[in-house]
Design a protein around this motif. Structure first.
Motif: not given
Ligand SMILES: Nc1ncnc2c1ncn2[C@@H]1O[C@H](COP(=O)(O)OP(=O)(O)OP(=O)(O)O)[C@@H](O)[C@H]1O
Ligand SMILES: [Mg+2]
Length: 246
Positions: A99-103, A154-158, A171-174
């Motif tokens: 939730l904190l990453f989403g905010l 693009r940000i992916v959190v697992t 992860r990002d694609h920067g």
């Protein structure tokens, strides 16, 4: 060396030294604020009351003094922010890190609606710790992914649980960074990019790694330049609260 130090366990001694260093950094940062405020106040008075008696070069020098004092004030505040991570009260409770990453991502998207963000966050990223501190950690990691990507983001959190701990992977694609300096990133004021490439003051990851350490965890970084970066944060795991429990 005094006897009590010779007998001390090396890990304990290291911790004691780090604590002393931190008290020192906090004290210095705090005490530098008063003389700096005097420089700011009196140079402002000089500009206001006597500015017209200075020639153009004199006014330019005075303005440079004022700009430098303002920059120094900003750096002192950042050092105090860093010390506060260790000093703040610590609430130990289950926190939904997803939730904190989403905010954090939603805040950035709102501030920059022109950029298209693809943010994927896995469910059940529950950890134990202090929500306010963990919010700072999430914000710093997402802000970096955002700032060090060009155009769309693009940000992916697992996350994966390993016994009592959970590893959360961002992860990002920067732009990525040169792996030779991966450890340096977590030191205050260290930057591998120029301001035009997204770099700020170089304090964000120092704050994030202190937050992880305060939880008994840590952060590691990996990257392939030009392809993106991965930040792995280890934190105490928590179970998702049972929604049906009364
Ligand atoms: N996701 C990322 N991709 C590429 N490089 C990164 C990433 N995150 C951090 N870095 C590199 O690490 C440096 C330090 O990061 P840090 O967050 O501490 O500072 P900053 O973002 O430059 O400034 P601040 O966070 O204080 O605004 C950055 O300047 C950048 O060079
Ligand atoms: Mg940053």
């Amino acid at each position: 060396m005094p006897d009590d130090q010779r007998q001390q366990d090396p890990a304990e001694r290291l911790e004691q030294l780090l604590r002393q260093q931190d008290v020192f950094a906090y004290g210095i940062s705090h005490d530098l604020r008063a003389p700096l405020r005097a420089i700011e106040t009196f140079s402002a008075l000089l500009a206001r009351n006597s500015g017209d008696r200075l020639d153009e070069t004199g006014r330019d020098h005075l303005q440079r003094i004022r700009d430098a004092a303002a920059r120094m004030g900003g750096l002192i505040e950042l050092l105090l922010d860093l010390s506060r991570v260790d000093r703040a009260e610590f609430a130990d409770e289950p926190v939904d890190l997803g939730l904190l990453f989403g905010l954090a991502a939603a805040e950035l998207q709102e501030a920059e609606p022109g950029r298209c963000a693809h943010v994927e966050i896995a469910p059940d990223l529950w950890v134990r710790g202090d929500e306010r501190l963990l919010r700072q950690l999430a914000t710093q990691l997402v802000r970096n992914a955002w700032n060090f990507s060009e155009g769309d983001v693009r940000i992916v959190v697992t996350g994966e649980r390993d016994g009592g701990m959970r590893e959360v992977v961002v992860r990002d694609h920067g732009r990525g960074f040169d792996m030779r300096y991966a450890r340096k990133l977590f030191e205050p004021f260290q930057r591998l990019h120029a301001p035009e490439e997204g770099a700020g003051s170089g304090i964000g990851l120092a704050i994030a790694s202190r937050v992880a350490e305060r939880h008994g965890g840590r952060i590691r970084a990996e990257s392939v330049p030009g392809e993106g970066s991965t930040f792995r944060v280890t934190l105490p795991a928590a179970d998702a609260p049972d929604e049906h429990a009364s």
